[in-house]
Design a protein around this motif. Structure first.
Motif: not given
Length: 592
Positions: A10-20, A51-53, A58-61, A66-73
């Motif tokens: 889930v973290i990998a998907d989130t980072i890849n989607n957030l920062f292309n 990747f985030s600039g 700020q990157t961690a936040k 975005n991770l918190i939106n996935q309540q099942n995890i």
């Protein structure tokens, strides 16, 4: 899929989607959150700043939001500088519990590598003295490592090499020949290995007296040590042994029989065994044969006095003697032959030598020699080097008779166990046979756990009285915790089916997290050859259970669904405690 795998995915998907970007799941590094912070796993975000600039916080936040939106995890997060601490949904821990609660082999790993064995060598005693406290650490480490490797899905062969020949053995033999007057274990009522050890000490005392006399007569210490009559006689006895002198061999066989019988008694008392026992008297000639091969291949060379050496200075080591000038072999000689023989017999891919750290250099040389012989399997040789055991009084010395014999220590541990257990009133309702069994279980459990909880690489101080304590990081504390749980379970009169819905409190959450960590703990203990990882894990589990038991009712819980869950939870904890202690070679009592 493990919980870590789900989280990393889930973290990998989130980072890849957030920062292309395209970060691989395997490159996501998470670790357990430190106890002083809130969270289950922590992500170091510094690698993703590029990747985030943004800055690390700020990157961690941004990742956390975005991770918190996935309540099942995930259910929460917090940021400490460049570290993202993530809180996981309780359902992940509960799901793992449901899937494994009734798995009696929980924690054990499956492996396709069940035919190629790993060899574990431990004990390696000399037949000139009984087993002592130092041997006990060796034996307990080796046996536990073997059990842990089996739990990791490996086929294990437990081996022992008995040092039954050489100059030290001849010292006991010569002293007995000179001063024994036909004494036997039966006539003296002394255990065989102790009787032989007695003459090893007698030799050393007489030898030192001769040295002192020669020094007084004008010899240097080095000259006196070489020219002492007893040393000359013992060297002659070794040459006679290697030449097959009947009288020398007869004495050797008799004294060895006494020792082996004594060793077997001690091994049985410690609850350990071996699949194969090698004897240097059988293997030393194999080593001498390999010396000839090494000379032919120009791996070894001869000095003018006819001694055989190897020059390993280019390998960062030193020059090492392989065979004495008089043609007699050394430990390194027979170790070369024994290791080759073992590989021919078992075809192992890994061999673990459990030997004290004073032999670190010896094994570096041995492994390098076998590599130079061209054996690919030499890469699989590993020296499990451990620190020495010291007593409050200091170091032990066999020659001076200042060691703590294994048999005496085992007896002392059982006596301390008897006294402590009776003082605490933990034998109520036991008959005499049950009491004696409990004293032995607790005494040996205290000894084994106290030794194995220490990182093998570290030197340790052993204090028998401290090891038998029903509080703190000790074997008896963990044994008592197990017995307490079994007492609870004996009072349960319903089945162990799990309720359809499970809600957990913070203490239950911590227990479920610890339960989840057991599998990885076994893997880590096998990778690092460290029973201490198992020992300290099971202590944490027992400690967490006792806090939980203090805070929450189990049998008196009124809600049947909650009660049923709690009974299953503590039953699972008891199974893990029993498995953990089994991997340490420790028995647990069903009641106390």
């Amino acid at each position: 899929m493990t919980i870590e795998s789900k989280v990393k995915s889930v973290i990998a998907d989130t980072i890849n989607n957030l920062f292309n970007t395209s970060v691989a799941v395997d490159n996501i590094l998470i670790q357990k959150t430190k106890k002083e912070f809130k969270g289950d796993y922590t992500l170091v975000v510094f690698p993703y700043v590029k990747f985030s600039g943004l800055n690390p916080e700020q990157t961690a936040k941004k990742i956390g939001e975005n991770l918190i939106n996935q309540q099942n995890i995930f259910t929460g997060y917090n940021v400490v500088k460049g570290f993202l601490n993530m809180e996981l949904n309780d359902t992940l821990w509960i799901e793992h519990f449901r899937n494994n609660a009734h798995n009696e082999k929980y924690g054990y790993q499956n492996s396709s590598n069940t035919t190629i064995p790993v060899l574990v060598e431990y004990s390696s005693p000399n037949t000139n003295k009984p087993l002592h406290l130092g041997h006990i650490r060796n034996i307990l480490l080796g046996y536990s490592i073997a059990k842990i490797l089996e739990a990791n899905g490996r086929k294990v062969v437990k081996v022992n090499i008995v040092n039954d020949r050489g100059i030290h053995i001849c010292k006991s033999m010569l002293a007995y020949q000179l001063y024994g007057n036909g004494e036997t274990p039966e006539s003296s009522q002394i255990k065989g290995d102790h009787l032989v050890g007695k003459y090893y000490v007698i030799f050393d005392q007489a030898y030192k007296k001769e040295i002192a006399e020669l020094i007084q007569a004008g010899k240097t210490k080095e000259e006196a040590e070489k020219q002492a009559p007893l040393m000359l006689k013992v060297q002659e006895m070794l040459r006679n042994w290697e030449a097959g002198d009947k009288e020398t061999l007869a004495l050797w066989e008799t004294m060895n029989r006494w020792v082996y019988k004594g060793f077997d008694t001690t091994y049985k008392a410690l609850g350990v065994d071996f699949d194969k026992i090698y004897y240097e008297s059988d293997t030393y000639l194999l080593g001498k044969k390999e010396v000839e091969n090494g000379l032919a291949k120009e791996i070894f060379y001869k000095k003018p006095d006819n001694s055989v050496w190897i020059d390993l200075t280019k390998d960062g080591l030193d020059e090492k003697v392989i065979q004495r000038a008089d043609g007699t072999s050394l430990y390194i000689t027979q170790d070369i032959g024994t290791s080759i023989k073992r590989h021919e017999e078992y075809g192992f891919d890994k061999m673990i030598y459990v030997v004290g750290n004073e032999q670190d250099y010896h094994f570096k040389v041995l492994f390098k020699i076998l590599e130079k012989f061209g054996f690919d399997w030499a890469k699989g040789l590993f020296h499990c080097s451990y620190g020495m055991v010291e007593l409050p009084e200091g170091k032990m010395k066999s020659r001076e008779g200042t060691v703590i014999d294994a048999d005496d220590l085992i007896s002392e541990m059982i006596d301390i166990s008897r006294q402590t257990t009776e003082e605490l009133g933990k034998t109520e309702g036991f008959n005499e046979a049950e009491k004696e069994k409990l004293y032995q279980t607790v005494g040996l459990g205290a000894l084994k756990y106290f030794i194995l909880k220490v990182d093998p690489k570290k030197k340790m101080l052993f204090n028998p009285a401290e090891s038998i304590d029903f509080h703190g990081n000790t074997g008896p504390f963990i044994q008592y915790t197990y017995a307490r749980i079994k007492s609870i379970l004996r009072k349960v009169d319903f089945d162990y089916s799990l309720p359809a819905s499970i809600q957990i409190n913070s203490k239950e959450r911590e227990l479920l997290k610890l339960i989840y960590e057991f599998e990885q703990t076994i893997i880590d203990a096998g990778t690092n050859y460290s029973p201490a990882l198992i020992a300290n894990y099971v202590y944490e589990l027992a400690k967490e259970f006792n806090q939980y038991y203090h805070d929450y009712p189990i049998l008196k819980e009124e809600n049947e669904g909650v009660k049923k869950f709690r009974v299953n939870l503590v039953s699972f904890v008891s199974n893990i405690i029993k498995t953990s202690m089994k991997l340490l070679g420790v028995d647990v009592p069903e009641q106390m």
